[in-house]
Design a protein around this motif. Structure first.
Motif, short mmCIF file in Angstrom:
data_model
loop_
_atom_site.label_atom_id
_atom_site.label_comp_id
_atom_site.label_asym_id
_atom_site.label_seq_id
_atom_site.Cartn_x
_atom_site.Cartn_y
_atom_site.Cartn_z
N CYS A 1 -21.32 16.51 -8.71
CA CYS A 1 -20.35 17.16 -7.58
C CYS A 1 -20.45 18.81 -7.71
O CYS A 1 -20.47 19.23 -6.60
CB CYS A 1 -18.69 16.76 -7.92
SG CYS A 1 -18.35 15.17 -7.75
N GLY B 1 -23.16 18.04 -4.81
CA GLY B 1 -22.27 17.79 -3.73
C GLY B 1 -22.79 16.60 -3.11
O GLY B 1 -22.11 16.18 -1.92
N SER C 1 -19.80 20.58 7.35
CA SER C 1 -19.41 19.62 6.21
C SER C 1 -18.53 18.80 6.85
O SER C 1 -18.00 18.94 8.04
CB SER C 1 -18.78 20.60 5.25
OG SER C 1 -17.84 21.56 5.72
N ASP C 2 -18.00 17.64 5.99
CA ASP C 2 -17.14 16.70 6.39
C ASP C 2 -15.72 17.20 5.99
O ASP C 2 -15.46 17.69 4.94
CB ASP C 2 -17.41 15.34 5.99
CG ASP C 2 -18.77 14.97 6.21
OD1 ASP C 2 -19.30 15.52 7.31
OD2 ASP C 2 -19.57 14.07 5.61
N ASN D 1 -21.14 12.03 -0.49
CA ASN D 1 -21.06 13.44 -0.46
C ASN D 1 -19.68 13.91 -0.63
O ASN D 1 -18.71 13.65 -0.12
CB ASN D 1 -21.74 14.19 0.69
CG ASN D 1 -21.11 14.10 2.06
OD1 ASN D 1 -21.30 12.88 2.58
ND2 ASN D 1 -20.10 14.79 2.57
N THR D 2 -19.50 15.12 -1.40
CA THR D 2 -18.19 15.83 -1.54
C THR D 2 -17.76 16.48 -0.06
O THR D 2 -18.75 16.83 0.60
CB THR D 2 -18.13 16.78 -2.54
OG1 THR D 2 -19.31 17.76 -2.45
CG2 THR D 2 -18.13 16.07 -3.90
N ALA D 3 -16.53 16.49 0.20
CA ALA D 3 -16.17 17.06 1.51
C ALA D 3 -15.15 18.16 1.20
O ALA D 3 -14.79 18.49 0.24
CB ALA D 3 -15.41 15.64 2.29
N ASP D 4 -14.62 18.61 2.47
CA ASP D 4 -13.94 20.12 2.61
C ASP D 4 -12.44 19.98 1.71
O ASP D 4 -12.18 20.79 0.85
CB ASP D 4 -13.53 20.21 4.03
CG ASP D 4 -14.66 20.83 4.84
OD1 ASP D 4 -15.69 20.99 4.23
OD2 ASP D 4 -14.39 20.89 6.12
N GLU E 1 -13.12 20.08 -1.84
CA GLU E 1 -13.21 21.37 -2.11
C GLU E 1 -11.72 22.48 -2.54
O GLU E 1 -11.54 23.09 -3.11
CB GLU E 1 -14.15 22.23 -1.15
CG GLU E 1 -14.53 23.66 -1.34
CD GLU E 1 -15.36 24.30 -0.60
OE1 GLU E 1 -15.46 25.64 -0.37
OE2 GLU E 1 -16.43 23.57 -0.21
N LYS F 1 -17.78 21.99 -4.22
CA LYS F 1 -17.73 22.46 -2.90
C LYS F 1 -18.28 21.26 -1.77
O LYS F 1 -19.02 20.64 -2.17
CB LYS F 1 -18.66 23.69 -2.72
CG LYS F 1 -17.88 24.80 -3.39
CD LYS F 1 -18.92 26.22 -3.50
CE LYS F 1 -18.29 27.30 -3.76
NZ LYS F 1 -17.90 27.23 -5.29
N SER F 2 -18.06 21.18 -0.72
CA SER F 2 -18.32 20.56 0.28
C SER F 2 -19.80 21.20 0.80
O SER F 2 -19.88 22.32 0.50
CB SER F 2 -17.72 20.50 1.69
OG SER F 2 -17.44 21.73 2.11
N LYS G 1 -19.11 25.45 8.00
CA LYS G 1 -18.05 25.38 7.34
C LYS G 1 -16.99 26.30 8.06
O LYS G 1 -16.03 26.55 7.48
CB LYS G 1 -18.09 25.68 6.04
CG LYS G 1 -19.06 24.65 5.34
CD LYS G 1 -19.23 24.86 3.68
CE LYS G 1 -18.18 24.53 2.96
NZ LYS G 1 -18.59 24.58 1.53
#
Length: 363
Positions: A80, A84, A233-234, A270-273, A276, A284-285, A349
């Motif tokens: 992560c 990410g 970013s998501d 994936n990591t998203a907003d 974060e 972070k996203s 972003k």
């Protein structure tokens, strides 16, 4: 060279590609992105080394062996923080179910346009929404080579009734993905040293929103001119993604665009907003984009998010420690953030940047 065409007479890219005398060799000018980063020499593109993309073994996160569990939590946290993006294996979802979900999704996009058009959405939070490009508003001046189906699947389940078996396969797939997500989020909380129930309670995950997004990128005669989706970013916490055997996903890393080709039977996460925000910038996203090919590509994502009415802000200690680690983001209602992202052009972003707290020393 791009062709001239009246964009107002089509409702999908697929419909456009099936029109006679339109898609012989060139794409309509409305889809051409001559100044896109995809063509900029400032952003090279390379294939990712599969050995370098983190792999998370979900079975080890639940292991009763303390050493295996501890290593799995550490590996998840590093994935992560450093990437990410990571591939999840041993996730408990049958490969046959994943393939059936891809196949029945393709059947949906293959339906007649008048059948699909009954699901065209008009509002951001419509529970079933079929559309094209990115934005349901008219703010876009250049369009993306993408048709989509978005479904709200939790806490209330919504699905079209066609094609046959779509609804039952969707329900089964989403339920299994939900278990994967809960295991990952629990592991992420542990990797951060947070109190066990903190994320679940503060984000009201029992009422958390899950959105199924099927993307269809039709075969394109000039893929170098168009984009499936621009760098973005998501929203949400985590996105779980599967795809057919056609690559097209790229992530930005160290100033380069990297082609991501997941190993078979894995789920790309994936990591998203909002992760974060919650982790105060620790996880972070990551910017990613979709490019298109001369053959059709399908991807299926499930966005996992806080409850619609949840206010998301950085978690308390150890992620915030007075002046040493001050909060970096303003508290924001989840639904307001989603509406902001979905009603404006995708621009990296930019939405996350709007809620960042600027230090007085930097003003």
């Amino acid at each position: 060279m791009a062709a001239e065409f009246d964009i107002n007479i089509i409702t999908s890219v697929k419909q456009l590609t099936e029109m006679p005398n339109v898609m012989k060799a060139v794409v309509p000018c409305y889809y051409a992105h001559p100044n896109s980063p995809i063509h900029s020499p400032a952003f090279g593109t390379s294939d990712a080394d599969l050995d370098s993309i983190p792999i998370v073994d979900l079975s080890l996160l639940s292991s009763e062996d303390p050493d295996q569990h501890s290593k799995a939590i550490h590996d998840l946290g590093r994935a992560c923080e450093d990437w990410g993006f990571f591939m999840v294996v041993n996730h408990g979802i049958a490969e046959s179910l994943m393939k059936e979900m891809i196949e029945v999704t393709n059947e949906f996009f293959e339906m007649a346009e008048e059948e699909k058009s009954r699901y065209i959405g008009q509002q951001v939070f419509d529970p079933i929404k079929y559309g094209t490009s990115f934005n349901y508003t008219s703010k876009e001046t250049i369009y993306y080579w993408r048709d989509y189906l978005k479904l709200s699947v939790y806490p209330h389940f919504h699905s079209p009734h066609q094609p046959k078996h779509f609804r039952e396969l969707l329900r089964e797939y989403c339920e299994k993905c939900r278990k994967v997500t809960r295991t990952l989020l629990s592991g992420i909380s542990e990797s951060l040293g947070l109190e066990h129930e903190l994320m679940k309670k503060s984000l009201d995950l029992d009422s958390g929103i899950e959105v199924f997004v099927a993307n269809y990128y039709p075969a394109c005669p000039q893929p170098e001119l168009v984009m499936g989706l621009p760098p973005h970013s998501d929203f949400g916490l985590l996105t779980l993604l599967i795809q057919n055997e056609v690559g097209g996903l790229q992530l930005q890393r160290n100033g380069k665009w990297i082609n991501i080709n997941p190993i078979p039977n894995s789920i790309l996460v994936n990591t998203a907003d909002h992760l974060e925000i919650f982790t105060n910038g620790k996880y972070k996203s990551v910017l990613h984009r979709a490019v298109v090919k001369k053959v059709a590509r399908i991807s299926i994502g499930i966005a996992n998010s806080p409850a619609m009415n949840a206010t998301v802000s950085p978690a308390a200690s150890p992620l915030i420690q007075n002046e040493r680690f001050p909060p970096l983001y303003f508290p924001t209602k989840y639904s307001e953030y989603v509406e902001m992202q979905q009603t404006n052009p995708l621009d990296g972003k930019s939405c996350l940047d709007r809620i960042k707290i600027i230090s007085p020393s930097l003003k």
